[in-house]
Write an enzyme that holds these catalytic residues in place. Structure first.
Site, PDB file in Angstrom:
ATOM      1  N   ASP A 126       0.909  -1.220  -0.212  1.00  0.00           N
ATOM      2  CA  ASP A 126       0.078  -0.112   0.019  1.00  0.00           C
ATOM      3  C   ASP A 126       0.705   1.261   0.002  1.00  0.00           C
ATOM      4  OD1 ASP A 126      -0.800  -0.883   3.243  1.00  0.00           O
ATOM      5  OD2 ASP A 126       0.810   0.258   2.615  1.00  0.00           O
ATOM      6  N   HIS A 141       6.527  -7.729  -0.867  1.00  0.00           N
ATOM      7  CA  HIS A 141       5.575  -8.051  -1.761  1.00  0.00           C
ATOM      8  C   HIS A 141       5.305  -7.037  -2.651  1.00  0.00           C
ATOM      9  CE1 HIS A 141       3.722 -11.411   1.069  1.00  0.00           C
ATOM     10  NE2 HIS A 141       4.984 -11.584   0.408  1.00  0.00           N
ATOM     11  N   PRO A 237      -4.168  -8.225  17.537  1.00  0.00           N
ATOM     12  CA  PRO A 237      -5.250  -8.555  18.501  1.00  0.00           C
ATOM     13  C   PRO A 237      -5.549 -10.076  18.992  1.00  0.00           C
ATOM     14  CG  PRO A 237      -5.809  -7.035  16.755  1.00  0.00           C
ATOM     15  CD  PRO A 237      -4.559  -7.666  16.445  1.00  0.00           C
TER      16      PRO A 237
HETATM   17  N1  APR Z   1      -3.505  -4.227  14.216  1.00  0.00           N
HETATM   18  C1  APR Z   1      -2.716  -5.094  14.382  1.00  0.00           C
HETATM   19  N2  APR Z   1      -2.892  -6.367  13.555  1.00  0.00           N
HETATM   20  C2  APR Z   1      -4.155  -6.416  13.067  1.00  0.00           C
HETATM   21  C3  APR Z   1      -4.989  -5.423  13.273  1.00  0.00           C
HETATM   22  C4  APR Z   1      -4.687  -4.314  13.601  1.00  0.00           C
HETATM   23  N3  APR Z   1      -5.566  -3.228  13.666  1.00  0.00           N
HETATM   24  N4  APR Z   1      -6.239  -5.973  12.620  1.00  0.00           N
HETATM   25  C5  APR Z   1      -5.941  -7.074  12.429  1.00  0.00           C
HETATM   26  N5  APR Z   1      -4.712  -7.563  12.677  1.00  0.00           N
HETATM   27  C6  APR Z   1      -4.197  -9.003  12.362  1.00  0.00           C
HETATM   28  C7  APR Z   1      -4.956 -10.103  12.361  1.00  0.00           C
HETATM   29  O1  APR Z   1      -5.247 -10.619  13.434  1.00  0.00           O
HETATM   30  C8  APR Z   1      -4.197 -10.751  11.384  1.00  0.00           C
HETATM   31  O2  APR Z   1      -3.329 -11.734  12.174  1.00  0.00           O
HETATM   32  O3  APR Z   1      -3.483  -8.736  11.072  1.00  0.00           O
HETATM   33  C9  APR Z   1      -3.171  -9.955  10.584  1.00  0.00           C
HETATM   34  C10 APR Z   1      -3.428  -9.894   9.157  1.00  0.00           C
HETATM   35  O4  APR Z   1      -3.100 -11.136   8.672  1.00  0.00           O
HETATM   36  P1  APR Z   1      -3.393 -11.546   7.175  1.00  0.00           P
HETATM   37  O5  APR Z   1      -4.715 -11.238   6.496  1.00  0.00           O
HETATM   38  O6  APR Z   1      -3.240 -12.754   6.724  1.00  0.00           O
HETATM   39  O7  APR Z   1      -2.221 -10.620   6.337  1.00  0.00           O
HETATM   40  P2  APR Z   1      -0.736 -10.822   6.164  1.00  0.00           P
HETATM   41  O8  APR Z   1       0.008 -11.642   7.371  1.00  0.00           O
HETATM   42  O9  APR Z   1      -0.082  -9.594   5.669  1.00  0.00           O
HETATM   43  O10 APR Z   1      -0.756 -11.813   4.974  1.00  0.00           O
HETATM   44  C11 APR Z   1       0.447 -12.189   4.272  1.00  0.00           C
HETATM   45  O11 APR Z   1      -0.597 -12.881   2.165  1.00  0.00           O
HETATM   46  O12 APR Z   1      -2.624 -12.580   0.951  1.00  0.00           O
HETATM   47  C12 APR Z   1      -1.230 -12.508   0.888  1.00  0.00           C
HETATM   48  O13 APR Z   1       0.195 -10.794  -0.076  1.00  0.00           O
HETATM   49  C13 APR Z   1      -0.739 -10.974   0.741  1.00  0.00           C
HETATM   50  O14 APR Z   1       1.045  -9.790   1.938  1.00  0.00           O
HETATM   51  C14 APR Z   1      -0.137 -10.952   2.152  1.00  0.00           C
HETATM   52  C15 APR Z   1       0.477 -12.075   2.689  1.00  0.00           C
END
Ligand code: APR
Length: 267
Positions: A126, A141, A237
């Site tokens: 982003d 990424h 969280p």
């Molecule tokens: N603050 C901190 N953590 C949060 C918040 C917040 N406000 N809201 C949600 N989360 C946490 C969720 O509990 C979850 O564990 O953020 C995490 C998001 O997890 P994913 O959606 O799996 O994202 P990510 O870990 O970045 O995924 C990795 O997967 O789909 C691909 O390329 C995409 O970069 C991404 C990769």
């Protein structure tokens, strides 16, 4: 190992755990952040997994995006404009377009400026860390506001421009150009993979913020750091698969915890 769950977290526990994290960071020599989609949730960008995740809502997308692109790059670019696109892409794209850095992004910049954060490896595309002013940044990424040549790796910043049709071929090698964002099925570009691993190998403390720690090779870096003796701290969280190897897991959000952490280290 300290673990606090969001339900039980009282203000006293929040402050106490923040101070514990601040002590670990102040006693570390090389702190690397690893952020995931949760870092940008408070900027209005939905995560991918979990209760409010895009994949939870719309299902996991096809994993062959990159092979489809390579079959017909011009057709891919033209389809991007003309064909109905997946609902989850529309939701994500609209959120990305209007997103701005939140207090948590700026707190990471503050930690960097005060020497408490040496670099950040983000899984997010982003560009909010860059917009907030973070300097030592590895976008493992990719970055949605850049184009990248898949032949020579040259990157060109788009600024706010969004190409609607196939861009010209690479000015450096006449190669095929795509968004810098790493597609499903696309290998992580070697330059950012090397940069991310270099940072992780230097770290004696890794601050994992807002990641489910499920997508390799990015998430694998966290276990590599832990195996090399680094202290792993999690801000999320909910519990994740990373939680068992964390010295501290703070059940809070990036927007709440990071400004408090900066304040604790600045006092
Ligand atoms: N603050 C901190 N953590 C949060 C918040 C917040 N406000 N809201 C949600 N989360 C946490 C969720 O509990 C979850 O564990 O953020 C995490 C998001 O997890 P994913 O959606 O799996 O994202 P990510 O870990 O970045 O995924 C990795 O997967 O789909 C691909 O390329 C995409 O970069 C991404 C990769």
């Amino acid at each position: 190992m300290t673990r606090t769950s969001a339900q039980e977290l009282s203000n006293t526990e929040l402050v106490g755990t923040i101070e514990q994290i601040a002590t670990i960071i102040s006693e570390s020599h090389y702190v690397v952040g690893m952020t995931g989609a949760g870092m940008s949730v408070e900027s209005g960008i939905p995560p991918f997994r979990g209760a409010d995740g895009l994949w939870t809502k719309y299902g996991v997308p096809r994993m062959d995006g990159y092979s489809e692109f390579k079959k017909d790059p011009i057709g891919w670019w033209n389809r991007r404009t003309n064909e109905k696109i997946d609902a989850h892409i529309v939701e994500l794209r609209d959120a990305l377009t209007s997103a701005k850095p939140h207090a948590g992004h700026y707190a990471l910049v503050g930690l960097e400026k005060q020497g408490y954060l040496q670099s950040l490896v983000t899984q997010n595309i982003d560009a909010l860390d860059e917009k907030a002013g973070l300097e030592n940044l590895v976008e493992i990424h990719g970055n949605r506001t850049k184009l990248r040549c898949i032949d020579c790796g040259d990157r060109v910043s788009l600024g706010d421009f969004v190409p609607l049709y196939a861009p010209d071929s690479c000015i450096k090698c006449d190669g095929i150009v795509k968004f810098d964002t790493v597609m499903f099925g696309e290998p992580i570009p070697s330059d950012v993979m090397v940069a991310a691993r270099t940072e992780i190998d230097k770290a004696d403390c890794v601050l994992a913020i807002g990641t489910s720690a499920t997508v390799r090779p990015a998430s694998g870096l966290l276990w590599i750091a832990e195996a090399a003796g680094a202290t792993i701290i999690e801000i999320n969280p909910i519990e994740t698969k990373l939680s068992p190897i964390c010295e501290v897991s703070l059940r809070s959000t990036a927007g709440e915890a990071l400004p408090l952490l900066l304040q604790s280290l600045s006092d």
